[in-house]
Design a protein around this motif. Structure first.
Motif, mmCIF file in Angstrom:
data_model
loop_
_atom_site.group_PDB
_atom_site.id
_atom_site.type_symbol
_atom_site.label_atom_id
_atom_site.label_comp_id
_atom_site.label_asym_id
_atom_site.label_seq_id
_atom_site.Cartn_x
_atom_site.Cartn_y
_atom_site.Cartn_z
ATOM 1 N N ALA A 170 -3.812 -59.323 36.224
ATOM 2 C CA ALA A 170 -3.369 -59.394 37.621
ATOM 3 C C ALA A 170 -3.270 -58.009 38.254
ATOM 4 O O ALA A 170 -3.683 -57.816 39.401
ATOM 5 N N LEU A 171 -2.718 -57.052 37.518
ATOM 6 C CA LEU A 171 -2.607 -55.693 38.077
ATOM 7 C C LEU A 171 -3.972 -55.060 38.290
ATOM 8 O O LEU A 171 -4.208 -54.380 39.297
ATOM 9 N N THR A 172 -4.890 -55.293 37.355
ATOM 10 C CA THR A 172 -6.239 -54.740 37.507
ATOM 11 C C THR A 172 -6.956 -55.366 38.694
ATOM 12 O O THR A 172 -7.572 -54.660 39.498
ATOM 13 N N LEU A 173 -6.872 -56.677 38.829
ATOM 14 C CA LEU A 173 -7.534 -57.352 39.939
ATOM 15 C C LEU A 173 -6.911 -56.958 41.273
ATOM 16 O O LEU A 173 -7.624 -56.734 42.266
ATOM 17 N N ILE A 202 -16.400 -49.536 37.525
ATOM 18 C CA ILE A 202 -16.161 -48.819 36.262
ATOM 19 C C ILE A 202 -14.673 -48.525 36.091
ATOM 20 O O ILE A 202 -14.104 -48.724 35.011
ATOM 21 N N LEU A 203 -14.022 -48.077 37.165
ATOM 22 C CA LEU A 203 -12.592 -47.794 37.103
ATOM 23 C C LEU A 203 -11.786 -49.044 36.766
ATOM 24 O O LEU A 203 -10.875 -49.004 35.925
ATOM 25 N N SER A 204 -12.121 -50.156 37.393
ATOM 26 C CA SER A 204 -11.404 -51.404 37.121
ATOM 27 C C SER A 204 -11.639 -51.880 35.693
ATOM 28 O O SER A 204 -10.717 -52.372 35.033
ATOM 29 N N THR A 205 -12.861 -51.735 35.200
ATOM 30 C CA THR A 205 -13.174 -52.140 33.828
ATOM 31 C C THR A 205 -12.416 -51.288 32.822
ATOM 32 O O THR A 205 -11.837 -51.804 31.855
ATOM 33 N N VAL A 206 -12.403 -49.982 33.047
ATOM 34 C CA VAL A 206 -11.681 -49.076 32.147
ATOM 35 C C VAL A 206 -10.173 -49.344 32.198
ATOM 36 O O VAL A 206 -9.494 -49.317 31.172
ATOM 37 N N THR A 207 -9.662 -49.633 33.384
ATOM 38 C CA THR A 207 -8.235 -49.952 33.522
ATOM 39 C C THR A 207 -7.876 -51.209 32.752
ATOM 40 O O THR A 207 -6.890 -51.244 31.997
ATOM 41 N N PHE A 208 -8.660 -52.265 32.916
ATOM 42 C CA PHE A 208 -8.376 -53.506 32.204
ATOM 43 C C PHE A 208 -8.515 -53.313 30.695
ATOM 44 O O PHE A 208 -7.677 -53.794 29.922
ATOM 45 N N ALA A 209 -9.555 -52.610 30.268
ATOM 46 C CA ALA A 209 -9.737 -52.363 28.836
ATOM 47 C C ALA A 209 -8.583 -51.526 28.280
ATOM 48 O O ALA A 209 -8.081 -51.806 27.171
ATOM 49 N N TRP A 243 -9.085 -55.118 44.187
ATOM 50 C CA TRP A 243 -9.237 -55.628 45.555
ATOM 51 C C TRP A 243 -8.678 -54.644 46.581
ATOM 52 O O TRP A 243 -9.259 -54.450 47.641
ATOM 53 N N GLY A 244 -7.556 -54.011 46.270
ATOM 54 C CA GLY A 244 -6.973 -53.055 47.201
ATOM 55 C C GLY A 244 -7.854 -51.838 47.414
ATOM 56 O O GLY A 244 -8.103 -51.414 48.552
ATOM 57 N N LEU A 245 -8.346 -51.257 46.326
ATOM 58 C CA LEU A 245 -9.246 -50.103 46.459
ATOM 59 C C LEU A 245 -10.582 -50.505 47.078
ATOM 60 O O LEU A 245 -11.215 -49.702 47.765
ATOM 61 N N GLY A 246 -10.997 -51.739 46.839
ATOM 62 C CA GLY A 246 -12.215 -52.236 47.482
ATOM 63 C C GLY A 246 -12.078 -52.266 48.996
ATOM 64 O O GLY A 246 -13.033 -51.946 49.727
ATOM 65 N N GLN A 247 -10.900 -52.624 49.481
ATOM 66 C CA GLN A 247 -10.671 -52.615 50.930
ATOM 67 C C GLN A 247 -10.658 -51.192 51.477
ATOM 68 O O GLN A 247 -11.142 -50.945 52.580
ATOM 69 N N VAL A 248 -10.101 -50.263 50.721
ATOM 70 C CA VAL A 248 -10.129 -48.860 51.148
ATOM 71 C C VAL A 248 -11.574 -48.368 51.232
ATOM 72 O O VAL A 248 -11.958 -47.691 52.192
ATOM 73 N N LEU A 249 -12.383 -48.705 50.232
ATOM 74 C CA LEU A 249 -13.794 -48.303 50.255
ATOM 75 C C LEU A 249 -14.529 -48.941 51.426
ATOM 76 O O LEU A 249 -15.364 -48.301 52.068
ATOM 77 N N THR A 250 -14.226 -50.204 51.711
ATOM 78 C CA THR A 250 -14.863 -50.879 52.837
ATOM 79 C C THR A 250 -14.536 -50.185 54.148
ATOM 80 O O THR A 250 -15.394 -50.047 55.025
ATOM 81 N N THR A 305 -26.162 -45.759 50.289
ATOM 82 C CA THR A 305 -26.086 -45.098 48.985
ATOM 83 C C THR A 305 -24.644 -44.819 48.600
ATOM 84 O O THR A 305 -24.243 -45.056 47.453
ATOM 85 N N LYS A 306 -23.850 -44.352 49.562
ATOM 86 C CA LYS A 306 -22.439 -44.063 49.280
ATOM 87 C C LYS A 306 -21.673 -45.330 48.943
ATOM 88 O O LYS A 306 -20.812 -45.323 48.061
ATOM 89 N N VAL A 307 -21.965 -46.417 49.626
ATOM 90 C CA VAL A 307 -21.278 -47.684 49.352
ATOM 91 C C VAL A 307 -21.618 -48.175 47.951
ATOM 92 O O VAL A 307 -20.736 -48.628 47.211
ATOM 93 N N LYS A 308 -22.897 -48.065 47.570
ATOM 94 C CA LYS A 308 -23.299 -48.501 46.223
ATOM 95 C C LYS A 308 -22.659 -47.641 45.145
ATOM 96 O O LYS A 308 -22.187 -48.167 44.125
ATOM 97 N N LEU A 309 -22.624 -46.328 45.353
ATOM 98 C CA LEU A 309 -21.983 -45.445 44.373
ATOM 99 C C LEU A 309 -20.486 -45.703 44.280
ATOM 100 O O LEU A 309 -19.919 -45.739 43.186
ATOM 101 N N ALA A 310 -19.847 -45.879 45.423
ATOM 102 C CA ALA A 310 -18.408 -46.132 45.425
ATOM 103 C C ALA A 310 -18.090 -47.478 44.781
ATOM 104 O O ALA A 310 -17.110 -47.605 44.037
#
Length: 157
Positions: free
Chosen positions: A96-99, A128-135, A103-110, A117-122
């Motif tokens: 739950a914390l990772t998701l 990657i950040l969310s995956t590493v956080t959950f792992a 979603w919150g950082l996704g809204q900031v990026l949006t 190119t910047k949107v794809k990299l971000a």
């Protein structure tokens, strides 16, 4: 309204108040020039078309509902983690914390990242950040005391 009714009743009797003359009431407050066009408010609002969903899609509504359900679940997981700590609560908090963060950082990026190119990299960096956080949280739950006990240990000292 009562003042207008009283003024109108006085005017019917033949008495004309000072500021209730037709010449004063007929003048417009704002004068527009002939070359100036009036635009309704909505004509100045520009929105970009949806990129990933069709115009008849309800994906945004479902996403909004899922965000609210997750927020309520996080509110319920807090007392649940305090009263009955365990691995189910630990892994639920990790997910739950990772998701929620994703979603919150996704809204900031949006809101703040523009350009394809910047949107794809971000987006890739956020994934990657969310995956590493959950792992990392799952690793902490499996190999250490877990999220619930770690917070209890922080509060005990």
């Amino acid at each position: 309204m009562a003042a207008i009714v009283r003024l109108s009743s006085v005017c019917r009797r033949g008495v004309k108040p000072l500021f209730y003359q037709s010449a004063l009431l007929a003048r417009p407050v704002v004068v527009f020039h002939k070359e100036q066009q009036l635009h309704p408010l909505t004509a100045r609002i520009h929105s970009s078309p949806p990129l990933y969903a069709g115009s008849d899609s309800n994906a945004a509504s479902l996403h909004w509902t899922a965000e609210r359900v997750l927020s309520i679940a996080l509110l319920a997981l807090g007392p649940g983690a305090y009263f009955c700590p365990g691995s189910v609560i630990d892994y639920s908090l990790a997910a739950a914390l990772t998701l929620h963060g994703h979603w919150g950082l996704g809204q900031v990026l949006t809101d703040y990242v523009h350009g394809d190119t910047k949107v794809k990299l971000a987006s890739a960096g956020l994934f990657i950040l969310s995956t590493v956080t959950f792992a990392g949280l799952c690793y902490f739950n499996y190999n250490d005391v877990g999220i619930c006990n770690a917070i209890a240990l922080l509060w005990s000292k």
